[in-house]
Design an enzyme around this catalytic site. Sequence first.
Site, PDB file in Angstrom:
ATOM      1  N   GLY A  10       0.879  -1.024   0.234  1.00 59.20           N
ATOM      2  CA  GLY A  10       0.131   0.154   0.333  1.00 59.20           C
ATOM      3  C   GLY A  10       1.172   0.963  -0.325  1.00 59.20           C
ATOM      4  O   GLY A  10       1.820   1.432   0.662  1.00 59.20           O
ATOM      5  N   THR A 126       4.462   1.177   6.984  1.00 59.55           N
ATOM      6  CA  THR A 126       2.640   1.560   7.264  1.00 59.55           C
ATOM      7  C   THR A 126       2.818   2.399   8.063  1.00 59.55           C
ATOM      8  O   THR A 126       3.048   2.877   9.208  1.00 59.55           O
ATOM      9  CB  THR A 126       3.219  -0.561   7.683  1.00 59.55           C
ATOM     10  OG1 THR A 126       2.101  -0.383   8.354  1.00 59.55           O
ATOM     11  CG2 THR A 126       4.004  -0.543   9.135  1.00 59.55           C
ATOM     12  N   ASP A 128       0.374   1.054   9.296  1.00 57.88           N
ATOM     13  CA  ASP A 128      -0.662   0.676  10.221  1.00 57.88           C
ATOM     14  C   ASP A 128       0.354   0.751  11.748  1.00 57.88           C
ATOM     15  O   ASP A 128      -0.247   0.179  12.813  1.00 57.88           O
ATOM     16  CB  ASP A 128      -0.813  -0.921  10.136  1.00 57.88           C
ATOM     17  CG  ASP A 128      -1.620  -1.139   8.566  1.00 57.88           C
ATOM     18  OD1 ASP A 128      -2.717   0.419   8.462  1.00 57.88           O
ATOM     19  OD2 ASP A 128      -1.591  -1.754   7.865  1.00 57.88           O
ATOM     20  N   MET A 170      -8.059   2.723   9.345  1.00 59.42           N
ATOM     21  CA  MET A 170      -7.476   1.434   8.624  1.00 59.42           C
ATOM     22  C   MET A 170      -7.136   0.778  10.199  1.00 59.42           C
ATOM     23  O   MET A 170      -6.596   1.206  10.947  1.00 59.42           O
ATOM     24  CB  MET A 170      -6.276   1.752   7.691  1.00 59.42           C
ATOM     25  CG  MET A 170      -7.226   1.979   6.178  1.00 59.42           C
ATOM     26  SD  MET A 170      -6.180   2.511   4.851  1.00 59.42           S
ATOM     27  CE  MET A 170      -7.388   1.959   3.711  1.00 59.42           C
ATOM     28  N   ARG A 172      -5.348  -2.980  10.126  1.00 59.91           N
ATOM     29  CA  ARG A 172      -5.684  -3.805   9.041  1.00 59.91           C
ATOM     30  C   ARG A 172      -5.926  -4.925  11.225  1.00 59.91           C
ATOM     31  O   ARG A 172      -6.624  -4.565  12.180  1.00 59.91           O
ATOM     32  CB  ARG A 172      -4.675  -4.383   8.826  1.00 59.91           C
ATOM     33  CG  ARG A 172      -4.293  -4.337   7.420  1.00 59.91           C
ATOM     34  CD  ARG A 172      -3.237  -5.346   6.300  1.00 59.91           C
ATOM     35  NE  ARG A 172      -3.252  -6.539   7.257  1.00 59.91           N
ATOM     36  CZ  ARG A 172      -4.316  -7.308   6.439  1.00 59.91           C
ATOM     37  NH1 ARG A 172      -4.870  -7.128   5.216  1.00 59.91           N
ATOM     38  NH2 ARG A 172      -4.209  -8.326   6.472  1.00 59.91           N
ATOM     39  N   GLU A 222     -10.567  -1.124  11.435  1.00 57.40           N
ATOM     40  CA  GLU A 222     -10.994  -2.143  10.362  1.00 57.40           C
ATOM     41  C   GLU A 222     -10.316  -3.554  10.895  1.00 57.40           C
ATOM     42  O   GLU A 222     -11.964  -4.437  10.296  1.00 57.40           O
ATOM     43  CB  GLU A 222      -9.728  -1.856   9.289  1.00 57.40           C
ATOM     44  CG  GLU A 222      -8.963  -2.439   8.916  1.00 57.40           C
ATOM     45  CD  GLU A 222      -8.267  -1.956   7.646  1.00 57.40           C
ATOM     46  OE1 GLU A 222      -9.396  -1.462   6.657  1.00 57.40           O
ATOM     47  OE2 GLU A 222      -7.282  -1.977   7.898  1.00 57.40           O
ATOM     48  N   HIS A 272      -9.245   5.164   2.322  1.00 58.63           N
ATOM     49  CA  HIS A 272      -7.615   5.267   1.639  1.00 58.63           C
ATOM     50  C   HIS A 272      -7.337   7.062   2.080  1.00 58.63           C
ATOM     51  O   HIS A 272      -6.530   6.982   1.092  1.00 58.63           O
ATOM     52  CB  HIS A 272      -7.294   4.839   0.346  1.00 58.63           C
ATOM     53  CG  HIS A 272      -7.446   3.937  -0.167  1.00 58.63           C
ATOM     54  ND1 HIS A 272      -8.332   2.122  -0.289  1.00 58.63           N
ATOM     55  CD2 HIS A 272      -6.923   2.411  -0.297  1.00 58.63           C
ATOM     56  CE1 HIS A 272      -7.943   0.712  -0.159  1.00 58.63           C
ATOM     57  NE2 HIS A 272      -6.093   1.665  -0.334  1.00 58.63           N
ATOM     58  N   GLN A 274      -6.699   8.138   4.767  1.00 61.86           N
ATOM     59  CA  GLN A 274      -5.812   8.041   5.407  1.00 61.86           C
ATOM     60  C   GLN A 274      -3.844   8.084   4.557  1.00 61.86           C
ATOM     61  O   GLN A 274      -2.999   8.187   5.260  1.00 61.86           O
ATOM     62  CB  GLN A 274      -5.499   6.889   6.758  1.00 61.86           C
ATOM     63  CG  GLN A 274      -7.084   7.256   7.333  1.00 61.86           C
ATOM     64  CD  GLN A 274      -7.332   6.137   7.987  1.00 61.86           C
ATOM     65  OE1 GLN A 274      -7.495   5.520   8.796  1.00 61.86           O
ATOM     66  NE2 GLN A 274      -8.159   4.976   7.363  1.00 61.86           N
ATOM     67  N   ARG A 275      -4.136   7.199   4.067  1.00 64.12           N
ATOM     68  CA  ARG A 275      -3.462   7.085   2.271  1.00 64.12           C
ATOM     69  C   ARG A 275      -2.417   8.269   1.956  1.00 64.12           C
ATOM     70  O   ARG A 275      -0.981   8.369   1.527  1.00 64.12           O
ATOM     71  CB  ARG A 275      -3.117   5.512   1.709  1.00 64.12           C
ATOM     72  CG  ARG A 275      -3.317   4.603   2.967  1.00 64.12           C
ATOM     73  CD  ARG A 275      -2.979   3.275   2.119  1.00 64.12           C
ATOM     74  NE  ARG A 275      -3.140   2.101   2.986  1.00 64.12           N
ATOM     75  CZ  ARG A 275      -2.748   1.149   3.196  1.00 64.12           C
ATOM     76  NH1 ARG A 275      -0.890   1.856   2.916  1.00 64.12           N
ATOM     77  NH2 ARG A 275      -2.973   0.224   3.702  1.00 64.12           N
TER      78      ARG A 275
END
Length: 342
Positions: A10, A126, A128, A170, A172, A222, A272, A274-275
Amino acid sequence: MKIGILTSGGDCPGLNAVIRGAVLNGTEHHGIEFVGIRDGWKGLVEGDFFPLTRHQVKGLSKVGGTILGTSRTNPYDGERGGPENIAKTLYGHHIDGVIAIGGEGTLAAAQRLANDGINVLGVPKTIDNDLRATDYSFGFDTAVNIATEAMDRLRTTGDSHQRCMVAEVMGRHVGWIALHSGMAAGAHIICIPEVPLSLEDICDKVNSAAERGRAPLVVVAEGFKLIGQDEAYSDKGLDAFNRPRLGGISEVLAPEIERVTGIETRSTVLGHIQRGGAPSGFDRVLATRLGLHAVDAIVDGEWGQMVAMQGTAIVRVPFSDALGELNTVPMERYEGAATLFG
């Protein structure tokens, strides 16, 4: 020496800053030539390279996304995949090794290639923040800032209509983005994968906030699972590494919260957003430092490792230190946040 750089998995704010830091350090101080590898492992397998000079990276630290492109390709798949074919491709282009910038899936592939004799050095990426061996990964701070701003906006519309707002972020299978952004935005309950909750638990906090005259804000990662739910919610299939694409749990929770509490409830999946966009100042600096140190590690011949942030220092660690187990939210961190719930 000629080095290839790729970004895989990502996209993430700060990728371009890593590329810039690596190229500037390598060209200015070590006489290294760089090539960009297009679209992650896909470009490595297919030999899709282009020159990467100081001119190509000028002004990149503030630019989101990645100028190299990215994908979720597995380098062991396809007729041209695998270490023997990749070694031939690198040899044919006189490339001595690869800097692989990516998250858990990317670094797992990098470790496997390194074990099979390919010169690979990893840079953790990441939003995350789920990689062990690094205290923070770039992209995380930006994602938290974006999520916090979005929640601030949701709270104003929630206040106007006396609604409960459910914001999904997000992360994961870890809850770092939810924890940090939820605390920053003053959420009335934060739901993370590490701490399964019942619908009753969530609704109790929603009702408590409403009784005090507040418009409840529920933040959910999520990967969150209700008690009794075996797997995180996913209806989007699998990615190239056979991992479920998560997302949508807030749309399941919102109608249930409304049913139990009687409070009008709306869900928002930030997804997305957030990205995207420019990285925060923290992420620009961290990403640049990682790029600089990645080149220093290569000059020292430290292939098969990953650069990482520990404390305020940038260090080198084996891939194995970062993989195998996720960097999950400790229970004491969640309990501290829970003091603010309701």
